[in-house]
Design a protein around this motif. Structure first.
Motif, PDB file in Angstrom:
ATOM      1  N   GLN A  52       0.809  -1.211   0.000  1.00 42.20           N
ATOM      2  CA  GLN A  52       0.000   0.000   0.000  1.00 42.20           C
ATOM      3  C   GLN A  52       0.851   1.276   0.000  1.00 42.20           C
ATOM      4  OE1 GLN A  52      -3.535   0.232   2.420  1.00 42.20           O
ATOM      5  NE2 GLN A  52      -3.537  -1.976   2.777  1.00 42.20           N
ATOM      6  N   SER A  53       2.114   1.145  -0.274  1.00 38.04           N
ATOM      7  CA  SER A  53       3.010   2.305  -0.282  1.00 38.04           C
ATOM      8  C   SER A  53       2.484   3.403  -1.197  1.00 38.04           C
ATOM      9  CB  SER A  53       4.406   1.893  -0.750  1.00 38.04           C
ATOM     10  OG  SER A  53       5.239   3.031  -0.919  1.00 38.04           O
ATOM     11  N   ILE A  54       2.598   4.655  -0.733  1.00 37.59           N
ATOM     12  CA  ILE A  54       2.242   5.789  -1.589  1.00 37.59           C
ATOM     13  C   ILE A  54       3.501   6.484  -2.106  1.00 37.59           C
ATOM     14  CG2 ILE A  54      -0.033   6.193  -0.595  1.00 37.59           C
ATOM     15  CD1 ILE A  54       1.190   8.423   1.078  1.00 37.59           C
ATOM     16  N   CYS A  55       4.637   5.789  -2.012  1.00 34.78           N
ATOM     17  CA  CYS A  55       5.913   6.338  -2.498  1.00 34.78           C
ATOM     18  C   CYS A  55       6.452   5.493  -3.651  1.00 34.78           C
ATOM     19  CB  CYS A  55       6.932   6.396  -1.364  1.00 34.78           C
ATOM     20  SG  CYS A  55       6.455   7.460   0.003  1.00 34.78           S
ATOM     21  N   ASN A  56       5.612   5.235  -4.635  1.00 37.26           N
ATOM     22  CA  ASN A  56       5.993   4.366  -5.746  1.00 37.26           C
ATOM     23  C   ASN A  56       6.615   5.116  -6.918  1.00 37.26           C
ATOM     24  OD1 ASN A  56       4.907   2.078  -4.406  1.00 37.26           O
ATOM     25  ND2 ASN A  56       2.862   2.675  -5.059  1.00 37.26           N
ATOM     26  N   TYR A  57       6.232   6.371  -7.071  1.00 38.31           N
ATOM     27  CA  TYR A  57       6.730   7.170  -8.186  1.00 38.31           C
ATOM     28  C   TYR A  57       7.299   8.474  -7.644  1.00 38.31           C
ATOM     29  CZ  TYR A  57       3.790   3.933 -10.797  1.00 38.31           C
ATOM     30  OH  TYR A  57       3.207   2.803 -11.306  1.00 38.31           O
ATOM     31  N   ILE A  58       8.565   8.728  -7.916  1.00 31.31           N
ATOM     32  CA  ILE A  58       9.227   9.936  -7.452  1.00 31.31           C
ATOM     33  C   ILE A  58       9.570  10.792  -8.665  1.00 31.31           C
ATOM     34  CG2 ILE A  58      11.228  10.872  -6.231  1.00 31.31           C
ATOM     35  CD1 ILE A  58      11.274   8.337  -4.557  1.00 31.31           C
ATOM     36  N   HIS A  59       9.170  12.052  -8.617  1.00 32.21           N
ATOM     37  CA  HIS A  59       9.227  12.924  -9.797  1.00 32.21           C
ATOM     38  C   HIS A  59       9.973  14.207  -9.462  1.00 32.21           C
ATOM     39  CE1 HIS A  59       7.516  15.873 -12.713  1.00 32.21           C
ATOM     40  NE2 HIS A  59       7.438  14.830 -13.510  1.00 32.21           N
ATOM     41  N   PHE A  60      10.926  14.560 -10.318  1.00 33.02           N
ATOM     42  CA  PHE A  60      11.655  15.813 -10.199  1.00 33.02           C
ATOM     43  C   PHE A  60      11.346  16.679 -11.417  1.00 33.02           C
ATOM     44  CE2 PHE A  60      14.073  12.565  -8.001  1.00 33.02           C
ATOM     45  CZ  PHE A  60      14.386  13.166  -6.792  1.00 33.02           C
TER      46      PHE A  60
END
Length: 211
Positions: A182-190
């Protein structure tokens, strides 16, 4: 002005300069009313609009003001089923304006965002003709590394509590760099630069908004 107001004015001026150097359009507003007025001055009547899950734009009444105006609005909060919600997510790629906030912004103008599903960062990256960010100065971090740390250690645990999901950070408020289903840190965007030029518009505010 108070010392805090003086600092915020100077910080906003520096951020605007750095954002413009990165080809963003940037503005600074003090009140919710000012932000709503600025957004309405940017978006022509009749435009199609949608937004992500940002609490910043909801808390200041911006989303309701746009729904009450002369715009074509797609709001995922107004639908009931997962299929309808998915349809709104996909609409984001063809609207005139997509509204969002950011999890953090570095002092030199890089916006950092983390997503669970990826729909928000996908729309920020490609699709809608314009993206408008409403960003409280409380989200400013010294550099990109500090901005990422803020997104991981502050915004994500709060959002995990907001959605009441089963992640380690929900239990103790600390990022565990987890691989939870259930992680909400799957996509990291810069977001380093606005491309095409001025596709991204940042409205800074000294209001303490969002997470």
């Amino acid at each position: 002005m108070t010392p805090t107001e003086i600092r915020n004015e100077r910080l906003a001026a520096k951020l605007i300069k750095n954002l413009e150097r990165r080809h963003f359009e940037a503005h600074y507003c003090h009140t919710a009313e000012d932000i709503i007025s600025k957004v309405k001055s940017i978006i022509p009547e009749g435009s199609s609009i949608t937004w992500g899950g940002s609490m910043s734009i909801r808390d200041i009444g911006l989303t309701q003001a746009l729904k009450d105006g002369n715009y074509v609005v797609y709001d995922r909060d107004d639908v009931d089923t997962a299929e309808e919600k998915l349809a709104v997510y996909r609409k984001a790629f063809e609207v005139d304006y997509y509204l969002a906030s950011t999890n953090a912004i570095s002092e030199d103008g890089v916006l950092v965002n983390i997503d669970g599903n990826g729909n928000r960062v996908a729309a920020i990256t490609w699709g809608p003709k314009h993206v408008i960010f409403v960003v409280g100065l409380n989200k400013v971090a010294q550099d990109v590394g500090a901005a990422l740390q803020r997104a991981r250690s502050t915004a994500s645990p709060i959002n995990a509590a907001r959605f009441d999901i089963d992640t380690p950070c929900q239990k103790d408020g600390i990022c565990h760099n987890c691989n939870s289903p259930q992680s909400i840190c799957n996509y990291i965007h810069f977001l380093r630069n606005s491309h095409p030029e001025k596709r991204h518009i940042v409205i800074l505010t000294d209001l303490n908004l969002g997470y």
